[in-house]
Each structure stands twice: as structure tokens, then as C-alpha cells.
Design a protein around this motif. Structure first.
Motif, mmCIF file in Angstrom:
data_model
loop_
_atom_site.group_PDB
_atom_site.id
_atom_site.type_symbol
_atom_site.label_atom_id
_atom_site.label_comp_id
_atom_site.label_asym_id
_atom_site.label_seq_id
_atom_site.Cartn_x
_atom_site.Cartn_y
_atom_site.Cartn_z
ATOM 1 N N ILE A 83 31.430 1.131 58.166
ATOM 2 C CA ILE A 83 32.140 2.306 58.660
ATOM 3 C C ILE A 83 31.542 3.537 57.988
ATOM 4 N N ILE A 84 31.188 4.529 58.781
ATOM 5 C CA ILE A 84 30.584 5.756 58.263
ATOM 6 C C ILE A 84 31.438 6.949 58.700
ATOM 7 N N ASN A 85 31.772 7.799 57.743
ATOM 8 C CA ASN A 85 32.582 8.977 58.006
ATOM 9 C C ASN A 85 31.714 10.076 58.621
ATOM 10 N N ILE A 86 31.869 10.274 59.929
ATOM 11 C CA ILE A 86 31.102 11.325 60.608
ATOM 12 C C ILE A 86 31.910 12.621 60.695
ATOM 13 N N ARG A 87 33.174 12.541 60.311
ATOM 14 C CA ARG A 87 34.065 13.706 60.419
ATOM 15 C C ARG A 87 33.740 14.771 59.379
ATOM 16 N N THR A 88 33.567 14.358 58.123
ATOM 17 C CA THR A 88 33.340 15.342 57.059
ATOM 18 C C THR A 88 31.956 15.251 56.425
ATOM 19 N N GLN A 89 31.269 14.123 56.600
ATOM 20 C CA GLN A 89 29.920 14.035 56.057
ATOM 21 C C GLN A 89 28.945 14.853 56.909
ATOM 22 N N SER A 90 27.929 15.367 56.274
ATOM 23 C CA SER A 90 26.916 16.135 56.984
ATOM 24 C C SER A 90 26.034 15.194 57.806
ATOM 25 N N GLU A 91 25.287 15.796 58.717
ATOM 26 C CA GLU A 91 24.345 15.007 59.524
ATOM 27 C C GLU A 91 23.354 14.262 58.628
ATOM 28 N N LYS A 92 22.863 14.946 57.601
ATOM 29 C CA LYS A 92 21.906 14.322 56.693
ATOM 30 C C LYS A 92 22.522 13.121 55.980
ATOM 31 N N GLU A 93 23.772 13.272 55.514
ATOM 32 C CA GLU A 93 24.443 12.172 54.812
ATOM 33 C C GLU A 93 24.657 10.982 55.736
ATOM 34 N N VAL A 94 25.033 11.248 56.975
ATOM 35 C CA VAL A 94 25.253 10.165 57.940
ATOM 36 C C VAL A 94 23.950 9.413 58.204
ATOM 37 N N LEU A 95 22.878 10.160 58.443
ATOM 38 C CA LEU A 95 21.591 9.524 58.731
ATOM 39 C C LEU A 95 21.047 8.788 57.510
ATOM 40 N N ASN A 96 21.274 9.345 56.324
ATOM 41 C CA ASN A 96 20.865 8.653 55.101
ATOM 42 C C ASN A 96 21.561 7.298 54.983
ATOM 43 N N SER A 97 22.813 7.246 55.420
ATOM 44 C CA SER A 97 23.552 5.981 55.390
ATOM 45 C C SER A 97 22.908 4.931 56.290
ATOM 46 N N CYS A 98 22.133 5.413 57.271
ATOM 47 C CA CYS A 98 21.424 4.517 58.188
ATOM 48 C C CYS A 98 19.942 4.414 57.839
ATOM 49 N N ASN A 99 19.605 4.814 56.617
ATOM 50 C CA ASN A 99 18.228 4.757 56.129
ATOM 51 C C ASN A 99 17.268 5.619 56.936
ATOM 52 N N ILE A 100 17.787 6.705 57.498
ATOM 53 C CA ILE A 100 16.932 7.701 58.153
ATOM 54 C C ILE A 100 16.932 8.914 57.245
ATOM 55 N N ASN A 101 15.908 9.054 56.453
ATOM 56 C CA ASN A 101 15.858 10.086 55.431
ATOM 57 C C ASN A 101 14.975 11.246 55.873
ATOM 58 N N ASP A 102 13.769 11.302 55.370
ATOM 59 C CA ASP A 102 12.867 12.379 55.746
ATOM 60 C C ASP A 102 12.336 12.226 57.167
ATOM 61 N N GLU A 103 12.675 11.096 57.795
ATOM 62 C CA GLU A 103 12.197 10.855 59.153
ATOM 63 C C GLU A 103 13.052 11.558 60.198
ATOM 64 N N LYS A 104 14.153 12.198 59.761
ATOM 65 C CA LYS A 104 15.020 12.903 60.699
ATOM 66 C C LYS A 104 14.210 13.936 61.475
ATOM 67 N N LYS A 105 14.420 13.962 62.788
ATOM 68 C CA LYS A 105 13.670 14.872 63.638
ATOM 69 C C LYS A 105 14.588 15.906 64.269
ATOM 70 N N ASP A 106 14.008 17.058 64.604
ATOM 71 C CA ASP A 106 14.727 18.058 65.377
ATOM 72 C C ASP A 106 14.680 17.617 66.829
ATOM 73 N N VAL A 107 15.829 17.163 67.314
ATOM 74 C CA VAL A 107 15.850 16.561 68.649
ATOM 75 C C VAL A 107 16.563 17.446 69.672
ATOM 76 N N THR A 108 16.880 18.665 69.283
ATOM 77 C CA THR A 108 17.720 19.500 70.139
ATOM 78 C C THR A 108 17.088 19.827 71.491
ATOM 79 N N SER A 109 15.793 19.696 71.603
ATOM 80 C CA SER A 109 15.131 19.968 72.885
ATOM 81 C C SER A 109 14.780 18.684 73.636
ATOM 82 N N SER A 110 15.166 17.543 73.095
ATOM 83 C CA SER A 110 14.813 16.265 73.717
ATOM 84 C C SER A 110 15.761 15.920 74.860
ATOM 85 N N ALA A 111 15.300 15.057 75.740
ATOM 86 C CA ALA A 111 16.120 14.602 76.864
ATOM 87 C C ALA A 111 17.316 13.803 76.368
ATOM 88 N N ASP A 112 17.110 12.997 75.317
ATOM 89 C CA ASP A 112 18.208 12.207 74.756
ATOM 90 C C ASP A 112 19.347 13.110 74.289
#
Length: 238
Positions: A83-112
Motif C-alpha cells: 500500500i502506497i500513500n498517494i494522497r500526501t506523498q510527493s510524486e517522487k516519493e511514490v515513484l521511489n517506492s516503486c524503484n523509479i528514481n532518477d529514471e522518472k521522465k517528464d511525461v506531460t506531453s505523452s499520449a499516455d
């Protein structure tokens, strides 16, 4: 890290979870090969579709405070893999919990990202009538019964000396009063704005014992008056 099935609660009828944050997190998770499912209201699914909750709990759940979701699942005798708290944790903290660290990408212009934003927009919304009801943290509850005595709407019952939420649909929307009475802080309203009533660990709202006792006594007096009124009506009908 192997791919995962991840369910994200968007709490669509409330404003706790930012949809842009959800879309960015979900896009990054999909990019790493995860299966992501968005739901409008995890609280509603717990009461309305226990089988669906069992399936959701087999993967990762991203939703409110961990204690709130854990207590939800415990009420169904279910344990979650993660269980991961997405309500108060930051995007970075949530992704870190999923082992996505420096690999996080700016996806705001993506189709997904755009597709997920639209999915969130299309989720059903029921402001004022969404699934507002208490969840009991059994690791804290002493079964004192104060919540049952205090509640005027028949939300709780006591069975074999255990307090149970049996009629969640009876709960008055946006009323967390019974949680304020609980001496063990065991009652959680996941949709409430402030901690610890929403399951968080911070003390953002507190009441003195004198305040609690005054509210408790006032509510008991009101209930006594209700019972007397019912008795009088029954006598008239005889």
C-alpha cells in the motif's frame, strides 16, 4: 524490479488527490511495464464489491493513508501486498517506492499522460453522496462501545463484545463526530480533511477530554429524548 499490477484510487468526488500527479505517476509506471488501473472510489468498492477488492489487494494499492487502507482491507479479512500513500506523498516519493528514481521522465506531453487525464475525467463522480463512512483500526480499538453509544444513525453494532460497522450507508455525510469521541483514535474517516481522523499520523486536530465528555453527554441526552419520543408514540398507538 518486476512489473506489477497497480490500482490507483482517484477519490474522484473529493479533491485530495491531484489528477495531474496521478497522471504523471501512472504514465511513469506504465513506461516501466506496470499495469495501472484507475478507480473512482476505493471506499465504495470495499462495501459494494468485496470480490473486486480481493483482486485489487493482490497487487499494489495507491490511495490514502496506509493505516486507512489497511483498516479497510482488514474489515474484509484481506491483506495487501503493498500500500502506497498517494494522497500526501510527493510524486517522487511514490515513484521511489516503486524503484523509479532518477529514471522518472517528464511525461506531460505523452499520449499516455493525456489518455490517463481523460480516464480520470471520465470516472463517475458523486459529490455529497460518495462513500463516506467510518473504518475501525482494530489494532487500536478496545471495543469500549462509545462510538455505538454516540452514533444516532445505527452505523455500528456490538456483536460478541466487538464493535462492528454494519450499516455504513447510514452514516451522515461529512460527520466525523464519533471519531472525535474515540479514546483510542481507532475510528478513521478516510475522506476527512485532517489527521489523525483520516488515518494520518500527524495531530492536525484535537479535542480536550472535557470537550469530548461534554459532546458525549449531550449526544446521550439527545438519544434518551429520542427513545422517550418513540415510547410515547408506541403508547399512543396502543
Amino acid at each position: 524490479m518486476p512489473s506489477d499490477n497497480i490500482t490507483i484510487c482517484c477519490c474522484k468526488s473529493r479533491s485530495f488527490i491531484d489528477k495531474e500527479k496521478v497522471a504523471s505517476i501512472a504514465s511513469n509506471l506504465i513506461h516501466k511495464g506496470n499495469q495501472v488501473t484507475l478507480v473512482d472510489d476505493l471506499c465504495a468498492i470495499v462495501t459494494e464489491d468485496p470480490e473486486k477488492i480481493k483482486k485489487i489487494a493482490q497487487g499494489t494499492i495507491m490511495a490514502c493513508h496506509t493505516r486507512a487502507i489497511t483498516s479497510h482491507l482488514n474489515s474484509c479479512n484481506i491483506k495487501s501486498e503493498r500500500i502506497i500513500n498517494i494522497r500526501t506523498q510527493s510524486e517522487k516519493e511514490v515513484l521511489n517506492s516503486c524503484n523509479i528514481n532518477d529514471e522518472k521522465k517528464d511525461v506531460t506531453s505523452s499520449a499516455d499522460y493525456q489518455d490517463i487525464l481523460q480516464q480520470i475525467e471520465d470516472l463517475p463522480k458523486s459529490p455529497g453522496t460518495d462513500a463516506w463512512y467510518p473504518v475501525i483500526d482494530k489494532s487500536r480499538c478496545t471495543n469500549c462501545g462509545k462510538c455505538n453509544d454516540f452514533c444516532l444513525f445505527g452505523v455500528y453494532t456490538i456483536k460478541d463484545h466487538e464493535v462492528i460497522v454494519t450499516n455504513p450507508e447510514n452514516c451522515k455525510n461529512n460527520c466525523p463526530a464519533c471519531a472525535r469521541m474515540c479514546p483510542s483514535l481507532a475510528i478513521i474517516f478516510p475522506k476527512y480533511e485532517k489527521s489523525p481522523i483520516n488515518g494520518g499520523t500527524e495531530i492536525e486536530e484535537s479535542f480536550t477530554e472535557e470537550d469530548k465528555q461534554a459532546m458525549y453527554q449531550k449526544r446521550l441526552q439527545y438519544r434518551l429524548q429520542q427513545n422517550r419520543s418513540r415510547f410515547s408514540l408506541l403508547k399512543k398507538d396502543e
